[in-house]
Write a protein that holds these residues in place. Structure first.
Motif, PDB file in Angstrom:
ATOM      1  N   PHE A   1      14.125  73.026  70.715  1.00 31.00           N
ATOM      2  CA  PHE A   1      14.577  72.164  69.619  1.00 31.00           C
ATOM      3  C   PHE A   1      15.503  72.878  68.652  1.00 31.00           C
ATOM      4  CE2 PHE A   1      10.732  74.110  67.872  1.00 31.00           C
ATOM      5  CZ  PHE A   1      11.088  74.403  66.563  1.00 31.00           C
ATOM      6  N   ARG A   2      15.422  74.199  68.597  1.00 32.73           N
ATOM      7  CA  ARG A   2      16.262  74.943  67.657  1.00 32.73           C
ATOM      8  C   ARG A   2      17.734  74.916  68.059  1.00 32.73           C
ATOM      9  NH1 ARG A   2      12.822  80.340  68.059  1.00 32.73           N
ATOM     10  NH2 ARG A   2      12.975  79.634  70.234  1.00 32.73           N
ATOM     11  N   ARG A   3      18.010  74.682  69.341  1.00 39.63           N
ATOM     12  CA  ARG A   3      19.389  74.667  69.819  1.00 39.63           C
ATOM     13  C   ARG A   3      20.065  73.310  69.615  1.00 39.63           C
ATOM     14  NH1 ARG A   3      20.768  78.932  73.175  1.00 39.63           N
ATOM     15  NH2 ARG A   3      22.288  77.624  74.259  1.00 39.63           N
ATOM     16  N   VAL A   4      19.277  72.240  69.686  1.00 36.16           N
ATOM     17  CA  VAL A   4      19.836  70.883  69.506  1.00 36.16           C
ATOM     18  C   VAL A   4      18.905  70.079  68.602  1.00 36.16           C
ATOM     19  CG1 VAL A   4      21.246  70.718  71.606  1.00 36.16           C
ATOM     20  CG2 VAL A   4      18.786  70.259  71.723  1.00 36.16           C
ATOM     21  N   PRO A   5      18.761  70.457  67.345  1.00 33.24           N
ATOM     22  CA  PRO A   5      17.806  69.744  66.479  1.00 33.24           C
ATOM     23  C   PRO A   5      18.092  68.259  66.368  1.00 33.24           C
ATOM     24  CG  PRO A   5      19.282  71.143  65.197  1.00 33.24           C
ATOM     25  CD  PRO A   5      19.479  71.520  66.628  1.00 33.24           C
ATOM     26  N   GLN A   6      19.359  67.859  66.551  1.00 31.32           N
ATOM     27  CA  GLN A   6      19.689  66.429  66.458  1.00 31.32           C
ATOM     28  C   GLN A   6      19.043  65.619  67.571  1.00 31.32           C
ATOM     29  OE1 GLN A   6      21.756  68.892  67.139  1.00 31.32           O
ATOM     30  NE2 GLN A   6      23.068  68.370  68.908  1.00 31.32           N
ATOM     31  N   GLU A   7      18.634  66.268  68.672  1.00 31.88           N
ATOM     32  CA  GLU A   7      17.928  65.560  69.742  1.00 31.88           C
ATOM     33  C   GLU A   7      16.409  65.611  69.554  1.00 31.88           C
ATOM     34  OE1 GLU A   7      19.185  66.613  73.690  1.00 31.88           O
ATOM     35  OE2 GLU A   7      21.322  66.598  73.162  1.00 31.88           O
ATOM     36  N   TYR A   8      15.977  66.230  68.475  1.00 28.88           N
ATOM     37  CA  TYR A   8      14.547  66.341  68.155  1.00 28.88           C
ATOM     38  C   TYR A   8      14.280  65.795  66.751  1.00 28.88           C
ATOM     39  CZ  TYR A   8      13.758  69.170  72.319  1.00 28.88           C
ATOM     40  OH  TYR A   8      13.645  69.606  73.628  1.00 28.88           O
ATOM     41  N   ALA A   9      14.980  64.734  66.415  1.00 32.85           N
ATOM     42  CA  ALA A   9      14.908  64.180  65.063  1.00 32.85           C
ATOM     43  C   ALA A   9      13.801  63.139  64.937  1.00 32.85           C
ATOM     44  CB  ALA A   9      16.250  63.573  64.681  1.00 32.85           C
ATOM     45  N   ALA A  10      12.681  63.360  65.634  1.00 32.65           N
ATOM     46  CA  ALA A  10      11.558  62.426  65.583  1.00 32.65           C
ATOM     47  C   ALA A  10      10.304  63.157  65.130  1.00 32.65           C
ATOM     48  CB  ALA A  10      11.333  61.793  66.963  1.00 32.65           C
ATOM     49  N   ILE A  11       9.333  62.407  64.669  1.00 37.68           N
ATOM     50  CA  ILE A  11       8.002  62.917  64.333  1.00 37.68           C
ATOM     51  C   ILE A  11       6.988  62.017  65.028  1.00 37.68           C
ATOM     52  CG2 ILE A  11       6.310  63.296  62.502  1.00 37.68           C
ATOM     53  CD1 ILE A  11       8.593  63.959  60.630  1.00 37.68           C
ATOM     54  N   HIS A  12       6.001  62.643  65.675  1.00 40.24           N
ATOM     55  CA  HIS A  12       4.947  61.885  66.372  1.00 40.24           C
ATOM     56  C   HIS A  12       3.706  61.859  65.488  1.00 40.24           C
ATOM     57  CE1 HIS A  12       3.040  60.889  70.532  1.00 40.24           C
ATOM     58  NE2 HIS A  12       2.426  60.241  69.566  1.00 40.24           N
ATOM     59  N   PHE A  13       3.346  60.683  65.031  1.00 42.61           N
ATOM     60  CA  PHE A  13       2.174  60.475  64.185  1.00 42.61           C
ATOM     61  C   PHE A  13       0.987  60.020  65.036  1.00 42.61           C
ATOM     62  CE2 PHE A  13       5.983  59.666  61.730  1.00 42.61           C
ATOM     63  CZ  PHE A  13       5.770  60.358  60.546  1.00 42.61           C
ATOM     64  N   HIS A  14      -0.218  60.351  64.576  1.00 39.45           N
ATOM     65  CA  HIS A  14      -1.444  59.866  65.217  1.00 39.45           C
ATOM     66  C   HIS A  14      -2.413  59.404  64.128  1.00 39.45           C
ATOM     67  CE1 HIS A  14       0.095  62.885  68.144  1.00 39.45           C
ATOM     68  NE2 HIS A  14      -0.274  61.986  69.033  1.00 39.45           N
ATOM     69  N   HIS A  15      -3.093  58.320  64.381  1.00 34.04           N
ATOM     70  CA  HIS A  15      -4.035  57.837  63.369  1.00 34.04           C
ATOM     71  C   HIS A  15      -5.295  58.694  63.317  1.00 34.04           C
ATOM     72  CE1 HIS A  15      -6.353  55.905  66.629  1.00 34.04           C
ATOM     73  NE2 HIS A  15      -7.332  55.791  65.748  1.00 34.04           N
ATOM     74  N   ASP A  16      -5.454  59.647  64.293  1.00 32.93           N
ATOM     75  CA  ASP A  16      -6.603  60.546  64.261  1.00 32.93           C
ATOM     76  C   ASP A  16      -6.207  61.997  64.051  1.00 32.93           C
ATOM     77  OD1 ASP A  16      -5.406  60.756  66.740  1.00 32.93           O
ATOM     78  OD2 ASP A  16      -7.213  60.330  67.903  1.00 32.93           O
ATOM     79  N   ASP A  17      -4.979  62.263  63.595  1.00 31.66           N
ATOM     80  CA  ASP A  17      -4.614  63.622  63.187  1.00 31.66           C
ATOM     81  C   ASP A  17      -5.478  64.043  62.000  1.00 31.66           C
ATOM     82  OD1 ASP A  17      -2.556  64.311  64.977  1.00 31.66           O
ATOM     83  OD2 ASP A  17      -1.042  63.264  63.795  1.00 31.66           O
TER      84      ASP A  17
END
Length: 702
Positions: free
Chosen positions: A238-254
């Motif tokens: 992700f450090r090489r192409v951060p624009q392709e990793y511009a998401a966050i994965h949420f969980h209701h049990d985090d």
């Protein structure tokens, strides 16, 4: 469990403070104790906090999301949008995407449809989102008409709804991802804020690129460094192409921090001996122990020998239940599913979800700690979230109900992790061998400076999870003349990192190689906190054989085996290890875990993976059944030749070798070795052999 709690630290230095958080239904008593499997070593101790307390029930606030220190306004007329990938759209619960409380904003309703709420009035598209698909969602209120639109990224099939709506005020705080399962990318409110999740991926901050600078804070540790809607697969870091990793994965049990109020604290006396202690909590209908280790202050030692408590491994397994009994939206991809092979043992098989009657039987066999963790939705690094994705974060700031001194693992019918390591500490105490205790947290933070204070370091029974800083320190210390006793199995295995912005949280991602409980998604095999590649240390050129001579080779849950001595072949360098033991004597045909010294998870010599050429192969535990299977990282093509009856690699090797500057390593290659030490009040040949090694390693002239 009517009373349960946790501490803010797993290890506390002499002269420092540790806090305790408790949830109890009614009054309870707290007392400092010294746990032990031996009644002779067990103690109740004086402490200022000893006494009775009026309990209060404290909740578990699970669910990751983004919160904002400054109010995020919602104009009377507005338009907002985001890319969204749901992972449990049919969960049957309201899931927040971009919301002000529960009555305003964009949600997924209980049918999995995008739904706009304005002042409690609802407008849904009528078309549920598909699990695992990216959608562009847009909604708002313009010219007195509300609208909500969903557009799948890959297929035709736009769905929209419109209706007349009157503007309304909002007073609740704004959140992103509250109680949502799935990914969100590039959320924005036109004219208000535009959040770019590709900025600061290694942090817990969310960046707003608009002039308002409405930056947010991640709560309960959702996953970053996850692929976005435009990921091409050309880069995996992700450090090489951060624009392709511009998401966050949420969980209701985090869950990264229960946030419970502290009930009492303990200022550890400077003269309290190093070791394992616990606060025993008792109420009318239950009991709990909150264990912790007392360690020396930085720069001071009390003995030349240190026991290294594998606190990273304790956390990795904390509240572990392998997902048994947890509802999943679809059949789980995890390969770890337990099937009964007898009344007492289970084997790991790759199978569909368990039938209800089998799951019920397993649940009935579990102890109260396991059932409490399951009922309260707690997850280990071996469990899957309710949306089916693997859980890559574990935290000490929550009840760790299976990290208890007298815990018996439900699948083993015996001690595991901390309760198994208590046998090693009991052996040190019973045989009168002076020692300090240090922890993985200490080693990760203090590194070589910490190890260099000791002549000998003794491991726990299952030190599986290591950071790069820990490996660096161990390697440098051994080269400088340190002496290491690896009394375990399946150690130094997984890449593990405390999150730099939240050191109470460990990150563990299970990549597409190695024996694993779940598998990271494609492109999501770098740790978000440090950026380093995840997975097995073996695949980063640091196999455990290169440091301790042996490495993970097989595992199984059935009767353990004794060790049989290897022929000496004229090399008497290690003959002293067997002082007091006959040449034909089997070693460890007994033990508190599975009945022997060789078992559960096994390590073997492998010269190609780094076992030193001069290492002495002292003894071997072999003769295992096909319940014991070789590790998958050594299976290149599927066949039926990995069982204990046909694969010679299914064994545990006892090894000794010298390192530079009069250093040395002794390794047992079995999780069960340490739990055999205390058999017959420590009067046994496992104890005798281990004592021979420790005494020689600790001697000034050795």
């Amino acid at each position: 469990m009517k009373v349960v709690g946790y501490s803010d630290l797993l290890g506390v230095k002499q002269g420092s403070r540790i806090r305790f958080m408790v949830s109890a239904d009614g009054e309870y008593e707290a007392r400092l104790v010294r746990p032990s499997h031996s009644a002779k070593l067990r103690e109740e101790l004086d402490a200022p906090f000893n006494g009775r307390y009026q309990g209060r029930e404290q909740s578990i606030p699970a669910g990751s999301h983004i919160r904002f220190a400054r109010p995020v306004p919602r104009p009377a007329e507005f338009r907002m949008s985001a890319w969204v990938l749901p992972t449990a759209p049919g969960r049957g619960a309201l899931q927040g995407l971009m919301t002000w409380g529960s009555d305003d904003g964009l949600f997924l309703n209980d049918r999995g449809e995008p739904e706009l709420r304005i002042g409690g009035a609802r407008l849904a598209t009528g078309t549920p989102l598909r699990r695992g698909e990216w959608y562009r969602l847009e909604c708002g209120l313009q010219g007195g008409r509300a609208f909500v639109v969903q557009t799948p990224r890959r297929w035709d099939g736009e769905a929209r709804a419109e209706a007349e709506r009157a503007p309304s005020d909002v007073k609740s705080p704004f959140r992103i991802g509250h109680q949502f399962d799935g990914k969100i990318e590039s959320p924005q409110i036109d004219g208000v804020a535009a959040w770019d999740f590709s900025v600061g991926i290694t942090t817990l901050r969310v960046h707003d690129t608009s002039p308002r600078q409405l930056h947010g804070e991640l709560m309960q540790m959702p996953m970053r460094a996850v692929t976005g809607h435009n990921w091409t697969g050309r880069e995996l870091d992700f450090r090489r192409v951060p624009q392709e990793y511009a998401a966050i994965h949420f969980h209701h049990d985090d869950l990264a921090d229960c946030g419970w109020h502290s009930d009492f604290s303990f200022d550890v006396p400077t003269d309290l001996p190093c070791g394992m202690y616990a606060v025993r909590l008792r109420c009318e209908d239950g009991e709990d122990h909150l264990p912790f280790f007392v360690t020396p202050p930085e720069g001071r030692v009390n003995a030349s020998v240190a026991f290294l408590a594998p606190t990273f491994s304790y956390l990795a397994y904390s509240d572990e239940f392998f997902g048994i009994g947890q509802p999943q939206p679809e059949p789980r991809r995890s390969p770890f599913m337990y099937l009964s092979t007898s009344d007492d043992h289970y084997a790991w098989e790759s199978v569909p979800p368990l039938p209800p009657d089998e799951r019920a039987r397993i649940l009935a066999s579990a102890g109260p700690e396991d059932r409490w963790a399951l009922e309260n939705g707690l997850l280990s690094s071996y469990d899957n979230h309710r949306d089916g994705t693997g859980n890559c974060f574990v935290s000490r700031l929550r009840p760790l109900v299976n990290m208890r001194p007298y815990y018996e693992a439900w699948e083993l019918r015996g001690p595991h992790q901390l309760s198994a390591d208590l046998h090693v500490l009991d052996w040190l105490g019973t045989t009168g061998r002076a020692h300090d205790v240090i922890t993985d947290d200490d080693l990760h933070t203090e590194g070589l400076d910490l190890l260099s204070r000791y002549r000998v370091v003794v491991s726990g029974t299952h030190p599986e999870y290591w950071s790069g800083d820990m490996l660096d320190a161990l390697e440098a210390w051994l080269q400088a003349g340190g002496r290491f006793m690896y009394l375990g199995g399946n150690g130094l295995y997984w890449v593990t990192t405390p999150h730099p912005a939240a050191p109470h949280v460990l990150e563990i991602r299970r990549t597409n190689a190695g024996t694993r409980a779940w598998e990271s998604a494609p492109g999501e095999c770098h740790h978000q906190g440090t950026g380093e590649p995840a997975g097995l240390w073996r695949y980063r050129g640091r196999a455990p054989q290169s440091l301790v001579g042996v490495g993970m080779t097989a595992h199984g849950v059935e009767e353990s085996r004794p060790f049989v001595q290897e022929p000496r072949s004229g090399d008497d360098r290690g003959s002293w290890i067997f002082d007091g033991i006959a040449a034909d004597e089997e070693i460890g045909g007994f033990g508190a875990l599975l009945g022997g010294a060789g078992g559960y998870e096994l390590d073997r010599i492998d010269y190609e993976l780094g076992t030193p050429p001069h290492a002495m192969h002292l003894a071997t535990a072999t003769g295992f059944s096909d319940i014991y299977q070789g590790v998958v990282e050594e299976v290149f093509m599927a066949n039926s030749r990995q069982g204990g009856t046909v694969d010679p690699r299914v064994r545990a090797d006892l090894v000794y070798f010298e390192t530079p500057n009069q250093g040395a390593v002794f390794s047992t290659g079995s999780i069960c070795w340490g739990t055999s030490l205390t058999h017959d009040d420590c009067d046994n040949n496992v104890s005798r052999l281990t004592g021979n090694v420790l005494d020689r390693f600790a001697a000034d002239d050795a």
